[in-house]
Design a protein around this motif. Structure first.
Motif, PDB file in Angstrom:
ATOM      1  N   GLU A  47       0.976  -1.147  -0.265  1.00 12.63           N
ATOM      2  CA  GLU A  47      -0.188  -0.040   0.290  1.00 12.63           C
ATOM      3  C   GLU A  47       0.943   1.487  -0.008  1.00 12.63           C
ATOM      4  N   ILE A  48       2.103   1.443   0.608  1.00 16.29           N
ATOM      5  CA  ILE A  48       2.647   2.742   0.717  1.00 16.29           C
ATOM      6  C   ILE A  48       3.933   2.496  -0.305  1.00 16.29           C
ATOM      7  N   ALA A  49       3.543   1.578  -1.030  1.00 14.90           N
ATOM      8  CA  ALA A  49       4.723   1.204  -2.047  1.00 14.90           C
ATOM      9  C   ALA A  49       3.925   2.087  -2.908  1.00 14.90           C
ATOM     10  N   ASP A  50       2.618   1.193  -3.290  1.00 13.64           N
ATOM     11  CA  ASP A  50       2.310   2.458  -4.408  1.00 13.64           C
ATOM     12  C   ASP A  50       1.997   3.779  -4.535  1.00 13.64           C
ATOM     13  N   GLU A  51       1.893   4.428  -3.480  1.00 10.37           N
ATOM     14  CA  GLU A  51       1.611   5.904  -2.585  1.00 10.37           C
ATOM     15  C   GLU A  51       3.284   6.091  -3.534  1.00 10.37           C
ATOM     16  N   THR A  52       4.232   5.847  -3.092  1.00  6.82           N
ATOM     17  CA  THR A  52       5.479   6.086  -3.302  1.00  6.82           C
ATOM     18  C   THR A  52       5.764   6.200  -5.021  1.00  6.82           C
ATOM     19  N   ALA A  53       5.912   4.742  -5.441  1.00  5.67           N
ATOM     20  CA  ALA A  53       4.909   5.063  -6.497  1.00  5.67           C
ATOM     21  C   ALA A  53       4.430   6.153  -7.375  1.00  5.67           C
ATOM     22  N   SER A  57       6.314   9.185  -9.881  1.00 14.37           N
ATOM     23  CA  SER A  57       5.708   8.873 -11.139  1.00 14.37           C
ATOM     24  C   SER A  57       5.202  10.326 -11.977  1.00 14.37           C
ATOM     25  N   ASP A  58       4.194  10.723 -10.585  1.00 16.81           N
ATOM     26  CA  ASP A  58       3.320  12.299 -11.281  1.00 16.81           C
ATOM     27  C   ASP A  58       4.353  13.179 -11.037  1.00 16.81           C
ATOM     28  N   ASN A  59       5.443  12.655  -9.737  1.00 16.57           N
ATOM     29  CA  ASN A  59       6.713  14.695  -9.897  1.00 16.57           C
ATOM     30  C   ASN A  59       7.696  14.442 -10.573  1.00 16.57           C
ATOM     31  N   GLU A  60       8.327  13.140 -11.052  1.00 16.76           N
ATOM     32  CA  GLU A  60       9.469  13.481 -11.739  1.00 16.76           C
ATOM     33  C   GLU A  60       9.832  12.413 -13.078  1.00 16.76           C
ATOM     34  N   ASN A  61       8.383  12.514 -14.021  1.00 17.85           N
ATOM     35  CA  ASN A  61       7.839  12.272 -14.762  1.00 17.85           C
ATOM     36  C   ASN A  61       8.804  10.742 -15.347  1.00 17.85           C
ATOM     37  N   VAL A  62       8.933  10.277 -14.478  1.00 16.01           N
ATOM     38  CA  VAL A  62       9.039   8.995 -14.807  1.00 16.01           C
ATOM     39  C   VAL A  62       8.142   7.791 -15.031  1.00 16.01           C
ATOM     40  N   GLU A  63       8.529   6.353 -15.337  1.00 17.92           N
ATOM     41  CA  GLU A  63       7.849   5.237 -14.739  1.00 17.92           C
ATOM     42  C   GLU A  63       8.515   5.188 -13.438  1.00 17.92           C
TER      43      GLU A  63
END
Length: 260
Positions: A47-53, A57-63
């Motif tokens: 759950e926390i891993a999903d939030e971090t990913a 993804s949203d902030n750094e323009n990477v997958e």
């Protein structure tokens, strides 16, 4: 000669960060993403891993993706590595970071607690490095960055944590051993050894203060704890071409603690 700043770029690279959902792992994953790498947050807390990913993804323009993994389970580890290769076709970077500590007097520590720490901090590091290493050997390149600790070089005071210290010393020797074996495959294996860091877990202790914190900071020439983002530079360096001749080395980031 390549521009030095170009050597630090990680565009289109793929990095796995174990224990990457929060704390030091999250900070290191974010730094790698800011340098251009795609990120796999491998953590037992999905759950926390999903939030971090998603945040990365949203902030750094990477997958950035999250995968649930118990790094002490060989089958789990192999399935995680297979999933990464299936999606990204390669693994360029591994930040082998998952770990824990249990403070207990040596004469009172249960064998169960001893094994918990050794199993996660040392066996887990080995299992992930072994599985990712097999992929990197086939590729003919890669960079593995193991998280050790200054506690692998010194015995901390005043807290009793013999299992943690022993596990982190083991990570240092494992790093050197893998570097010796895998240099011929163009795989770099290095380790970082952080000192006292102010994370989500340790912030309450630092905020509360007390004799233990006074001891910790008294032995730290800089007189303060580190922050997770202060590991970003060394991790990007070790992941990138800028560290092409760094091999089997221990990089202490401890505010001078081990300089005393």
């Amino acid at each position: 000669m390549t521009n030095i700043l170009e050597q630090f770029k990680l565009d289109e690279k793929v990095a796995i960060v174990t224990g990457g959902a929060m704390g030091l792992g999250k900070a290191m994953a974010t730094a790698l993403a800011q340098a251009g790498s795609n990120i796999v947050i491998a953590d037992i807390n999905k759950e926390i891993a999903d939030e971090t990913a998603k945040e990365i993804s949203d902030n750094e323009n990477v997958e950035a993706i999250a995968i649930k993994v118990d790094v002490t389970n060989p089958e789990d580890v192999n399935q995680m590595v297979e999933a990464v290769v299936k999606q990204f076709k390669k693994i360029d970077i591994l930040v082998n970071n998952a770990g824990m500590t249990i403070n207990a007097k040596a004469e009172e520590m249960s064998f169960e607690d001893w094994n918990k720490v050794i199993n996660l901090n040392l066996n887990g590091i080995f299992l992930v490095a072994q599985s990712v290493g097999r992929v990197m050997i086939k590729q003919g390149y890669g960079s593995i960055i193991n998280t050790s600790s200054m506690s692998g070089l010194i015995a901390n005071k005043p807290q009793e944590q013999c299992s943690y210290n022993a596990s982190k010393a083991g990570v240092i020797m494992l790093t050197k051993s893998l570097a010796m074996e895998w240099s011929k495959y163009n795989i770099k294996v290095n380790t970082i050894a952080p000192g006292y860091m102010k994370t989500e877990l340790t912030k309450p202790f630092f905020d509360q203060g007390g004799e233990m914190i006074k001891d910790w900071m008294g032995f730290t020439p800089m007189g303060r704890p580190g922050t997770p983002n202060e590991l970003g530079g060394i991790v990007v360096y070790l992941a990138s071409d800028a560290s092409s001749f760094a091999q089997g080395s221990v990089f202490t980031i401890d505010g001078g603690y081990t300089a005393l």
